[in-house]
Structure formats: structure tokens, C-alpha cells
Write a protein that holds these residues in place. Structure first.
Motif, PDB file in Angstrom:
ATOM      1  N   UNK A  26      14.473  46.238  42.640  1.00  0.00           N
ATOM      2  CA  UNK A  26      13.139  45.655  42.534  1.00  0.00           C
ATOM      3  C   UNK A  26      12.398  46.342  41.401  1.00  0.00           C
ATOM      4  N   UNK A  27      12.158  47.517  41.398  1.00  0.00           N
ATOM      5  CA  UNK A  27      11.374  48.312  40.697  1.00  0.00           C
ATOM      6  C   UNK A  27      11.754  47.933  39.026  1.00  0.00           C
ATOM      7  N   UNK A  28      12.859  47.448  38.667  1.00  0.00           N
ATOM      8  CA  UNK A  28      13.610  47.333  37.246  1.00  0.00           C
ATOM      9  C   UNK A  28      13.246  45.624  37.001  1.00  0.00           C
ATOM     10  N   UNK A  29      12.512  45.000  37.666  1.00  0.00           N
ATOM     11  CA  UNK A  29      12.109  43.639  37.712  1.00  0.00           C
ATOM     12  C   UNK A  29      10.870  43.513  36.833  1.00  0.00           C
ATOM     13  N   UNK A  30      10.508  42.849  35.800  1.00  0.00           N
ATOM     14  CA  UNK A  30       9.437  42.841  35.375  1.00  0.00           C
ATOM     15  C   UNK A  30       8.982  41.270  35.136  1.00  0.00           C
ATOM     16  N   UNK A  31       7.757  41.016  35.456  1.00  0.00           N
ATOM     17  CA  UNK A  31       7.105  39.753  35.298  1.00  0.00           C
ATOM     18  C   UNK A  31       6.494  39.618  33.809  1.00  0.00           C
ATOM     19  N   UNK A  86      -6.970  45.985  23.540  1.00  0.00           N
ATOM     20  CA  UNK A  86      -7.857  45.903  24.710  1.00  0.00           C
ATOM     21  C   UNK A  86      -7.365  44.683  25.598  1.00  0.00           C
ATOM     22  N   UNK A  87      -7.224  43.523  24.969  1.00  0.00           N
ATOM     23  CA  UNK A  87      -6.679  42.325  25.531  1.00  0.00           C
ATOM     24  C   UNK A  87      -5.309  42.680  26.059  1.00  0.00           C
ATOM     25  N   UNK A  88      -4.395  43.242  25.411  1.00  0.00           N
ATOM     26  CA  UNK A  88      -3.208  43.529  25.922  1.00  0.00           C
ATOM     27  C   UNK A  88      -3.258  44.609  27.028  1.00  0.00           C
ATOM     28  N   UNK A  89      -3.833  45.467  27.040  1.00  0.00           N
ATOM     29  CA  UNK A  89      -4.005  46.714  27.905  1.00  0.00           C
ATOM     30  C   UNK A  89      -4.526  45.736  29.248  1.00  0.00           C
ATOM     31  N   UNK A  90      -5.463  44.979  29.214  1.00  0.00           N
ATOM     32  CA  UNK A  90      -5.991  44.111  30.310  1.00  0.00           C
ATOM     33  C   UNK A  90      -4.921  43.163  30.996  1.00  0.00           C
ATOM     34  N   UNK A  95      -3.028  51.439  33.037  1.00  0.00           N
ATOM     35  CA  UNK A  95      -3.910  52.688  33.250  1.00  0.00           C
ATOM     36  C   UNK A  95      -3.343  54.034  32.638  1.00  0.00           C
ATOM     37  N   UNK A  96      -2.386  54.330  32.927  1.00  0.00           N
ATOM     38  CA  UNK A  96      -1.624  55.383  32.450  1.00  0.00           C
ATOM     39  C   UNK A  96      -0.081  55.135  31.938  1.00  0.00           C
ATOM     40  N   UNK A  97       0.882  54.559  32.690  1.00  0.00           N
ATOM     41  CA  UNK A  97       2.257  54.534  32.292  1.00  0.00           C
ATOM     42  C   UNK A  97       2.415  53.383  31.540  1.00  0.00           C
ATOM     43  N   UNK A  98       3.197  53.448  30.539  1.00  0.00           N
ATOM     44  CA  UNK A  98       3.704  52.596  29.768  1.00  0.00           C
ATOM     45  C   UNK A  98       5.069  52.624  29.084  1.00  0.00           C
ATOM     46  N   UNK A  99       5.683  51.804  28.891  1.00  0.00           N
ATOM     47  CA  UNK A  99       7.296  51.795  28.178  1.00  0.00           C
ATOM     48  C   UNK A  99       7.264  50.965  26.861  1.00  0.00           C
ATOM     49  N   UNK A 100       7.780  51.331  26.011  1.00  0.00           N
ATOM     50  CA  UNK A 100       7.770  50.363  24.509  1.00  0.00           C
ATOM     51  C   UNK A 100       9.368  50.415  24.255  1.00  0.00           C
ATOM     52  N   UNK A 124       4.645  47.639  31.700  1.00  0.00           N
ATOM     53  CA  UNK A 124       3.826  48.544  32.692  1.00  0.00           C
ATOM     54  C   UNK A 124       4.630  48.873  34.024  1.00  0.00           C
ATOM     55  N   UNK A 125       5.566  50.049  33.860  1.00  0.00           N
ATOM     56  CA  UNK A 125       6.407  50.229  34.853  1.00  0.00           C
ATOM     57  C   UNK A 125       5.805  50.341  36.303  1.00  0.00           C
ATOM     58  N   UNK A 126       4.375  50.607  36.480  1.00  0.00           N
ATOM     59  CA  UNK A 126       3.716  50.757  37.768  1.00  0.00           C
ATOM     60  C   UNK A 126       3.675  49.507  38.402  1.00  0.00           C
ATOM     61  N   UNK A 127       3.211  48.519  37.806  1.00  0.00           N
ATOM     62  CA  UNK A 127       3.219  47.285  38.184  1.00  0.00           C
ATOM     63  C   UNK A 127       4.175  46.196  37.910  1.00  0.00           C
ATOM     64  N   UNK A 128       4.984  46.477  37.210  1.00  0.00           N
ATOM     65  CA  UNK A 128       6.245  45.628  36.709  1.00  0.00           C
ATOM     66  C   UNK A 128       5.636  44.386  35.976  1.00  0.00           C
TER      67      UNK A 128
END
Length: 160
Positions: A26-31, A86-90, A95-100, A124-128
Motif C-alpha cells: 500500500x505504501x507504493x500506491x500514489x493518488x 507553492x501551489x504544487x507544494x500545497x 513538508x519534507x519528503x519528496x521524490x522526483x 510525496x511518499x509520506x502521504x502517497x
């Protein structure tokens, strides 16, 4: 100490056109709330590493025929950088983790394969959460060669 969260504990099985049924955590599923450009109705994807390579697949959970080949752009373009708006960040609640990742286009001649540096996939791997971000006013393009042209090799002159 490692703590297993509820998201990491679940395993689902998805159908793919390349590998048949695949087990995905489940941690590898992204919305992707807005989908991907051209695929706005597809909003859930699994990030599946391609073992022993720097590549991964972004596989639709719902549509087995829909997957994208990805690579970390930093693997082949270490100088790659951009400022996330900022819009993309929001939207991604970063907050911290990001994968590109960059979308890869495979060419019949592998040395002509490209990656899209103009519109990276940001996760955002923290929130998927995920989104394809278009870098407006950027020097990057959509067809950056993955493998730089082969360097000319020095010729060694034979002699006595």
C-alpha cells in the motif's frame, strides 16, 4: 526503532500487461488527484521498481494496459534542479519528503532514449500523493537524452 504504519501493512494485487498479477504494498500506491495529462480519469498508480535497474514503472491500479517507465533524473542528469512552486507544494502537501521522477521514452536505438525533464513526476511518499508538474519558463526539455553521446575514445598509437 521501526514502526509499521497502517499504510505499510497492506498488500494489494494488481493486474499488469507486462507481468500479470503483481503484489504491491500500500505504501507504493500514489493518488494523483488530477490524474496525469491525457489520463485525467486514472488517479491511482503503483510505483514498481524494475529490479537491478535505475528504472521504475508507474502502473495504473485500474487499467492494466496503462503504465509509464520512470527514472530518477538525477541518475543521468546530476545537475538537474528546479524550484517546486507553492501551489504544487500545497497540492502535494509537501513538508519534507519528496521524490522526483522523469517519464522515459524508449527508442528502438537505446542510446536515443529520452527522459522528460520539463514535466517531472513529483511524489510525496509520506502521504502517497503524486502530480506531474510542468516547469514553466525552464531551460529543460521533454526529450533529454538519457545516455550522453559516447565520449570519443583516445586512440593509442602503436610504435616501438
Amino acid at each position: 526503532m521501526y514502526k509499521i504504519t497502517a499504510k505499510e501493512a497492506f498488500i494489494i494485487y494488481i493486474q499488469t500487461s507486462m507481468w500479470g498479477e503483481v503484489e504491491v504494498q500500500e505504501k507504493d500506491i500514489y493518488q494523483f488527484p488530477k490524474g496525469l495529462p491525457g489520463f485525467e480519469d486514472e488517479t491511482r498508480f503503483a510505483l514498481i521498481p524494475w529490479e537491478d535497474t535505475p528504472f521504475s514503472y508507474l502502473q495504473s491500479i485500474r487499467e492494466k494496459e496503462l503504465s509509464f517507465l520512470l527514472v530518477s533524473p538525477f541518475t543521468f542528469a546530476p545537475e538537474y534542479s528546479f524550484e517546486l512552486g507553492e501551489v504544487d507544494k500545497e497540492e502535494l502537501q509537501i513538508e519534507e519528503q519528496v521524490s522526483v521522477f522523469s517519464l522515459v521514452t524508449i527508442h528502438s536505438q537505446a542510446n536515443k532514449s529520452t527522459m522528460n525533464l520539463l514535466a517531472p513526476i513529483v511524489l510525496n511518499p509520506d502521504l502517497g500523493l503524486g502530480k506531474q508538474v510542468v516547469l514553466h519558463h525552464s531551460q529543460y526539455d521533454t526529450r533529454h537524452l538519457i545516455w550522453a553521446e559516447e565520449e570519443k575514445t583516445e586512440t593509442v598509437k602503436g610504435g616501438v
